[in-house]
Enzyme design. Structure first.
Site, PDB file in Angstrom:
ATOM      1  N   CYS A   1      -8.965  -6.548   2.670  1.00 32.14           N
ATOM      2  CA  CYS A   1      -8.971  -5.182   3.168  1.00 32.14           C
ATOM      3  C   CYS A   1     -10.364  -4.588   3.212  1.00 32.14           C
ATOM      4  O   CYS A   1     -10.599  -3.612   3.905  1.00 32.14           O
ATOM      5  CB  CYS A   1      -8.100  -4.290   2.289  1.00 32.14           C
TER       6      CYS A   1
ATOM      7  N   THR B   1      13.599   4.397  10.367  1.00 30.57           N
ATOM      8  CA  THR B   1      14.542   3.289  10.571  1.00 30.57           C
ATOM      9  C   THR B   1      13.979   2.024   9.932  1.00 30.57           C
ATOM     10  O   THR B   1      12.815   1.690  10.120  1.00 30.57           O
ATOM     11  CB  THR B   1      14.791   3.080  12.082  1.00 30.57           C
TER      12      THR B   1
ATOM     13  N   ALA C   1       5.945  -8.460   1.014  1.00 28.56           N
ATOM     14  CA  ALA C   1       6.518  -9.760   1.399  1.00 28.56           C
ATOM     15  C   ALA C   1       5.485 -10.778   1.864  1.00 28.56           C
ATOM     16  O   ALA C   1       5.648 -11.980   1.651  1.00 28.56           O
ATOM     17  CB  ALA C   1       7.557  -9.547   2.507  1.00 28.56           C
ATOM     18  N   HIS C   2       4.400 -10.304   2.505  1.00 31.84           N
ATOM     19  CA  HIS C   2       3.488 -11.289   3.115  1.00 31.84           C
ATOM     20  C   HIS C   2       2.665 -12.067   2.100  1.00 31.84           C
ATOM     21  O   HIS C   2       1.950 -12.999   2.456  1.00 31.84           O
ATOM     22  CB  HIS C   2       2.607 -10.624   4.186  1.00 31.84           C
TER      23      HIS C   2
ATOM     24  N   GLN D   1       0.500  -9.177  -6.177  1.00 32.11           N
ATOM     25  CA  GLN D   1       0.068 -10.579  -6.220  1.00 32.11           C
ATOM     26  C   GLN D   1       0.968 -11.459  -7.094  1.00 32.11           C
ATOM     27  O   GLN D   1       0.802 -12.682  -7.112  1.00 32.11           O
ATOM     28  CB  GLN D   1      -1.381 -10.685  -6.731  1.00 32.11           C
TER      29      GLN D   1
ATOM     30  N   THR E   1       0.838  -1.208   0.000  1.00 30.27           N
ATOM     31  CA  THR E   1       0.000   0.000   0.000  1.00 30.27           C
ATOM     32  C   THR E   1       0.870   1.256   0.000  1.00 30.27           C
ATOM     33  O   THR E   1       0.640   2.183  -0.777  1.00 30.27           O
ATOM     34  CB  THR E   1      -0.907  -0.013   1.263  1.00 30.27           C
TER      35      THR E   1
ATOM     36  N   ASN F   1      -6.307  -9.274  -7.401  1.00 31.43           N
ATOM     37  CA  ASN F   1      -6.284 -10.046  -6.152  1.00 31.43           C
ATOM     38  C   ASN F   1      -7.590 -10.782  -5.874  1.00 31.43           C
ATOM     39  O   ASN F   1      -7.601 -11.767  -5.153  1.00 31.43           O
ATOM     40  CB  ASN F   1      -5.939  -9.141  -4.959  1.00 31.43           C
TER      41      ASN F   1
HETATM   42  C1  LIG Z   1      -3.091  -6.364  -5.531  1.00 32.95           C
HETATM   43  C2  LIG Z   1      -2.753  -5.851  -4.172  1.00 32.95           C
HETATM   44  N1  LIG Z   1      -2.174  -4.638  -4.061  1.00 32.95           N
HETATM   45  C3  LIG Z   1      -1.819  -4.139  -2.874  1.00 32.95           C
HETATM   46  C4  LIG Z   1      -2.055  -4.827  -1.709  1.00 32.95           C
HETATM   47  C5  LIG Z   1      -1.660  -4.207  -0.412  1.00 32.95           C
HETATM   48  O1  LIG Z   1      -0.496  -4.772   0.091  1.00 32.95           O
HETATM   49  P1  LIG Z   1      -0.153  -4.587   1.655  1.00 32.95           P
HETATM   50  O2  LIG Z   1      -1.024  -5.570   2.388  1.00 32.95           O
HETATM   51  O3  LIG Z   1       1.307  -4.927   1.766  1.00 32.95           O
HETATM   52  O4  LIG Z   1      -0.437  -3.190   2.006  1.00 32.95           O
HETATM   53  C6  LIG Z   1      -2.667  -6.084  -1.768  1.00 32.95           C
HETATM   54  C7  LIG Z   1      -2.965  -6.835  -0.530  1.00 32.95           C
HETATM   55  O5  LIG Z   1      -4.069  -7.295  -0.322  1.00 32.95           O
HETATM   56  C8  LIG Z   1      -3.015  -6.605  -3.031  1.00 32.95           C
HETATM   57  O6  LIG Z   1      -3.592  -7.808  -3.153  1.00 32.95           O
END
Ligand SMILES: Cc1ncc(COP(=O)(O)O)c(C=O)c1O
Length: 386
Positions: free
Chosen positions: A329, A238, A201-202, A180, A73, A152
């Site tokens: 989200c 940091t 990374a997640h 993704q 994000t 996503n």
């Molecule tokens: C296509 C896409 N963009 C951006 C994000 C946001 O990433 P983050 O969770 O690292 O903010 C996601 C996470 O759901 C995503 O699927």
């Protein structure tokens, strides 16, 4: 088999054991501040620079074009808002199926006077390249095209090379939200030019709260966050050293296992499509489900109209099966999926997104499909052990 099943890997993935092991020493042993010039600091700094090399090599980019951030994000916010501020972008071309980190950033820029154009999408959510070409041909000032690599919610993929060519032809900047697809697809930025990319990374078995930003050297931006001179003045604060170390290890593993992972995830996806089609009458799928046109880890299922469909996600959760209705989200908000609305999906059909990882098995899919079938038939289902 454990009765609990996790099929929400587009929302997030578990950190793999190898990644966790690599990260652990950077919490309490190698805890130095990378900006400190003593040995503690140098150790932390060296770890970060090693990861920067891994990311740069994967993208075939220069290490000076990679910046670590706190999330996908943050990466997309930085790109969109700083491209307007620093590169004189007057117009953004995007799509209605982008992640909210892009859509809401674009809306923020619209409030500041930037013109927004939405590209036409086909029924799978794929941007129509003729429409993109027409939009680009209409002279409206310096333009940023922001189109995600893989959606996503429905998994539909962009032909990133063709979009890159169109942007080149019309002199537009090109951003792709690759959150993704990082770790799942190969990239060669010397062959396919993309000015900006975002990663997190997640999504590939790394930790949460750490991402990266790729900025092509011809489109350098100024910092989004003001403060110290971390990340070569580009991103103050940091650094999350254990997180960055985890991102690096997760990416290394993803690169090593990319072909095998892809084949495995595709086999799970095909298996689930077949099972669902045989078990549930009139089941359908949202988005592109072809191997070439979609992300191997995402399957968006459109359930037939049914009185039990509305509560299906909740009931699956009660049965120990984790999936999602769309983007994690926006779950919790009453609004339906903006992605399904944008592709004109039938609002009367409930959608469930299943998304796979290398840790899922065919037995888990058997169990999930059978549970779903029983729920729709009103038959009793087993509850998870704990
Ligand atoms: C296509 C896409 N963009 C951006 C994000 C946001 O990433 P983050 O969770 O690292 O903010 C996601 C996470 O759901 C995503 O699927």
């Amino acid at each position: 088999m454990s009765v609990k099943v996790y099929l929400d890997n587009a929302a997030t993935t578990p950190v793999s054991k190898e990644v966790l092991d690599e990260m652990l020493p950077y919490f309490a042993e190698h805890f130095g501040n990378p900006s400190s010039i003593h040995s503690y600091g140098r150790k932390a700094k060296a770890a970060i620079e090693k990861v920067r090399k891994t990311v740069a090599k994967y993208l075939n980019a220069s290490t000076s074009e990679i910046f670590f951030t706190g999330s996908g994000t943050e990466s997309s916010n930085t790109i969109i808002k700083c491209a307007v501020r620093d590169l004189g972008v007057k117009r953004i071309i995007t799509s209605k199926t982008e992640h909210h980190c892009v859509l809401h950033s674009v809306e923020a820029m619209q409030r500041e006077g930037v013109v927004i154009d939405f590209v036409v999408l086909d029924k799978y959510g794929k941007p129509d390249l003729n429409s993109l070409g027409d939009l680009l041909a209409a002279e409206k000032g310096t333009t940023l095209v922001s189109l995600m690599h893989a959606n996503n919610e429905i998994g539909t993929m962009l032909n990133i090379a063709e979009v890159s060519e169109l942007c080149k032809q019309y002199g537009a900047y090109f951003h792709s939200d690759t959150v993704q697809t990082i770790g799942y697809f190969p990239f060669d930025l010397q062959k396919v030019k993309i000015h900006f990319m975002s990663g997190s990374a997640h999504k590939f078995h790394g930790p949460k709260g750490v991402g990266f930003l790729y900025v092509n050297s011809e489109a350098m931006l100024k910092p989004y966050i003001d403060g110290g001179s971390q990340e070569r003045n580009m991103r103050a604060g940091t650094e999350n050293v254990p997180g960055i170390v985890g991102l690096g290890k997760a990416l290394e593993l993803a690169i090593e296992q990319m072909d095998a992972n892809r084949q495995y995830l595709l086999s799970l996806k095909h298996y689930m499509i077949n099972k669902l089609t045989n078990a549930i009458e009139r089941v359908d799928f949202n988005g592109d489900v072809t191997d070439e046109g979609s992300n191997c880890k995402v399957l968006n299922v459109s359930l037939p109209e049914h009185e039990k469909a509305e509560l299906m996600l909740f009931n699956l959760d009660m049965a120990g099966i984790a999936a999602s209705g769309g983007s994690a989200c926006t779950s919790g908000s009453e609004k339906g999926s903006h992605v399904l609305e944008a592709i004109g999906a039938d609002p009367k059909r409930k959608a469930i997104r299943f998304s796979f990882s290398k840790y899922n098995t065919k037995e888990e899919i058997d169990h999930t499909v059978e549970t779903l079938r029983k729920m729709l038939k009103g038959e009793p289902v087993k509850q998870p052990i704990a």
